[in-house]
Every structure is written in C-alpha cells, then in structure tokens.
Design a protein around this motif. Structure first.
Motif, PDB file in Angstrom:
ATOM      1  N   SER A   1       1.006   0.995   1.243  1.00  0.00           N
ATOM      2  CA  SER A   1      -0.120   1.521   0.671  1.00  0.00           C
ATOM      3  C   SER A   1      -1.059   0.772   0.294  1.00  0.00           C
ATOM      4  CB  SER A   1       0.360   2.653  -0.170  1.00  0.00           C
ATOM      5  OG  SER A   1      -0.676   3.535  -0.819  1.00  0.00           O
TER       6      SER A   1
ATOM      7  N   ALA B   1      -7.588  10.487  -4.372  1.00  0.00           N
ATOM      8  CA  ALA B   1      -6.136  10.960  -4.779  1.00  0.00           C
ATOM      9  C   ALA B   1      -5.477  11.292  -3.560  1.00  0.00           C
ATOM     10  CB  ALA B   1      -6.253  12.158  -5.843  1.00  0.00           C
ATOM     11  N   LYS B   2      -5.883  10.726  -2.579  1.00  0.00           N
ATOM     12  CA  LYS B   2      -4.972  10.973  -1.262  1.00  0.00           C
ATOM     13  C   LYS B   2      -4.743   9.778  -0.628  1.00  0.00           C
ATOM     14  CE  LYS B   2      -7.766  15.328  -0.062  1.00  0.00           C
ATOM     15  NZ  LYS B   2      -8.731  16.181   1.048  1.00  0.00           N
ATOM     16  N   ASN B   3      -3.552  10.105   0.254  1.00  0.00           N
ATOM     17  CA  ASN B   3      -3.065   8.870   1.113  1.00  0.00           C
ATOM     18  C   ASN B   3      -3.246   9.208   2.463  1.00  0.00           C
ATOM     19  OD1 ASN B   3      -1.992   7.371  -1.116  1.00  0.00           O
ATOM     20  ND2 ASN B   3      -0.353   8.963  -1.276  1.00  0.00           N
ATOM     21  N   ILE B   4      -4.060   8.498   3.066  1.00  0.00           N
ATOM     22  CA  ILE B   4      -4.664   8.744   4.448  1.00  0.00           C
ATOM     23  C   ILE B   4      -3.986   7.792   5.549  1.00  0.00           C
ATOM     24  CG2 ILE B   4      -6.602   8.874   6.285  1.00  0.00           C
ATOM     25  CD1 ILE B   4      -8.305   9.409   4.086  1.00  0.00           C
TER      26      ILE B   4
ATOM     27  N   GLU C   1       5.262  10.132   0.009  1.00  0.00           N
ATOM     28  CA  GLU C   1       4.492   9.411  -0.721  1.00  0.00           C
ATOM     29  C   GLU C   1       4.547   9.067  -1.985  1.00  0.00           C
ATOM     30  OE1 GLU C   1       0.791  11.453  -0.136  1.00  0.00           O
ATOM     31  OE2 GLU C   1       1.062  11.923   1.967  1.00  0.00           O
TER      32      GLU C   1
ATOM     33  N   GLU D   1      -5.533   4.621   0.590  1.00  0.00           N
ATOM     34  CA  GLU D   1      -5.593   5.588  -0.680  1.00  0.00           C
ATOM     35  C   GLU D   1      -7.103   5.701  -0.662  1.00  0.00           C
ATOM     36  OE1 GLU D   1      -3.523   4.766  -4.167  1.00  0.00           O
ATOM     37  OE2 GLU D   1      -1.823   3.603  -3.107  1.00  0.00           O
TER      38      GLU D   1
END
Length: 291
Positions: free
Chosen positions: A208, A124-127, A182, A121
């Motif tokens: 995550s 605000a993005k999950n890579i 997600e 994380e």
C-alpha cells in the motif's frame, strides 16, 4: 453341447436345415462362434437378429462350461470389486486422518507461495492498481520467517523498478503492507504467522502506497536545529558588536568589520550604530566568535 446348439438353431431360430448342416460339416460349435467375427458369421447366417441371438447363446454356454459367469457378470463383478476397494480405502483414510494432518506437507515446508498486489491510498480508500498502470497480481515465494518489512522492500522492487512507476516515484510515497481485508500488518509479522492466523490456502498481500504532501516532504528535508538557529542573510548590528567580532585591538575609529574576511573597517568619524553587516552564519556562531 453340439446337439443342444443345433436344436437351438432349428427350434429357437428356425434356420434352414441347410444352414444347420453347414454348421455341422464345418464343425462350427459354440466355441467357434464365440471366436468368429461378425463378417465371418454373416456368411452362414445373413440376418443380424439371428447372429446376435446365436452369439448370446454361445457366450452363455461357453461360460457355463468353463465354470465362470457371463461377460456382463464379469464386468459387474469387477465394478463391485472396485467399489469395495474404494470404500475400504476411504475408511482407512478416515482412520488415519489425524496422523496425516500432523504430517501436513505445508507445515513441513520452509517456504510458502503467496500473492502480492498494489494499493494506492486515495483519501480513506484503498484503490487496487491494475496491471496496465504498473500493478496487477504477482505470484511469489518466500521463507516463512520473512517479515512484512522485508516483503515491503520486495514489493517496492517489483512495482517500482528503478524507483519509478506510472503512478509516481518511489520517494513520493509512504509504504506499508496490508492483507486482503485491507488491514495494515505490523512490520515484524512473518509470512508464516499470517498463514497460521488466516488459515487460507493462498495468502494475498498488498503493498500500500500513500502520496506524501509537499509541505511534509519540505519539513522532513529541513532539520530542527537549522530551523531554530537560522538567521536572515542581512542584519543591522551595533558598531560595538561588529568591532568586537572584527578585531579587539582596533582604535576608536574602527566602526565595524567585514564578516566575510574579518578585516576591520575604519572611519575618520565615530561609528554609526546603524551600520548594515552581512551575516553568513548563525547567531550561535556569532556569539562564539564574540567571546
């Protein structure tokens, strides 16, 4: 059959009478031609067109005498039979569909196979973390009663072997389990419940991880009680308070005490209220000792 065969050779194929006579002398009839190889027939009939026609004629005659269809018809009949059997099997399968669904093999299994990846994380993005950075996709099997909290522990051991990974130390992150959309999953949700809810053939989950801020980590390391009651290492106390802490039976010339040993300190003159005393304890401990 022999006369009609010889007539066919003379009139239809117009072969030399010597060839026909040879067939008669060698007793080569339709049955014999049907069993001969092409090289054997070539000795008597050199032209390939004549050989093909003779073989086709003999095949038809033999099939008619034996009361069966030709070889081509046999192949067609065999194909039609297979098609009919396949159609019958399909109808039977449709009739028993509900029964087969009720006995679904996956529903009877205690374990299910699933996939797990790694999310990092950032904001605000999950890579999704690639395999070369310690991520990638892992293929696992677990009981359907396994919770997301237990899968999270499994994921930590996979992606953070010995507590370390290329993206950091396991103690530097906060963890949760997310699905392929997600969304974060509740810790008590089980693997079987997710399969039942998603209706997918292969469930994909993600471990995550989110980096913990340095200030938050420092605040967590300090207990609330210590932050409220802690006092500086040095403080100026009135002489009377220091005398009460050191020894109640000292003379008026006693102006304080050594807080480390508790031994009274004396002076020839009166006590000065601005004496500096070193404190190694909290205010709560001081009040208890004064009482």
């Amino acid at each position: 059959m022999d006369q009609s065969f010889h007539k066919f050779l003379r009139e239809q194929r117009r072969l030399n009478e010597t060839v026909v006579t040879t067939f008669i002398n060698e007793k080569i009839d339709c049955y014999a031609v049907h069993g001969m190889t092409d090289d054997q027939l070539m000795k008597y009939v050199p032209k390939i067109g004549d050989r093909i026609a003779i073989r086709q004629y003999c095949r038809t005659e033999v099939a008619a005498l034996e009361g069966t269809t030709t070889t081509i018809s046999k192949a067609t009949e065999s194909l039609m039979k297979k098609i009919k059997e396949r159609r019958a099997s399909k109808r039977s399968h449709e009739d028993e569909r509900s029964e087969k669904l009720s006995g679904n093999s996956n529903a009877l299994k205690r374990e299910r196979v699933f996939q797990m990846g790694l999310f990092e994380e950032v904001g605000a993005k999950n890579i999704q973390v690639k395999e070369r950075r310690g991520g990638g996709t892992r293929h696992l099997k677990a009981l359907k009663t396994t919770t997301m909290a237990q899968l999270m522990d499994i994921g930590k051991e996979l992606f953070f072997p010995n507590g370390k990974s290329k993206i950091g130390n396991v103690n530097d992150f906060e963890f949760c389990i997310r699905d392929f959309t997600e969304d974060e999953l509740a810790p008590l949700t089980t693997l079987g419940e997710q399969y039942e809810k998603r209706k997918v053939k292969m469930l994909r989950l993600y471990l995550s991880c989110k980096k913990i801020d340095a200030e938050e980590k420092l605040n967590d390391a300090t207990s609330p009680g210590e932050s409220q009651n802690a006092v500086p290492l040095t403080r100026k106390l009135p002489c009377a308070a220091a005398a009460s802490y050191g020894a109640a039976s000292t003379t008026a010339t006693t102006c304080g005490s050594d807080f480390t040993t508790g031994t009274p300190r004396t002076k020839a003159s009166t006590c000065e209220p601005s004496n500096t005393v070193t404190l190694l304890s909290t205010e709560t401990d001081i009040l208890k000792r004064m009482i």
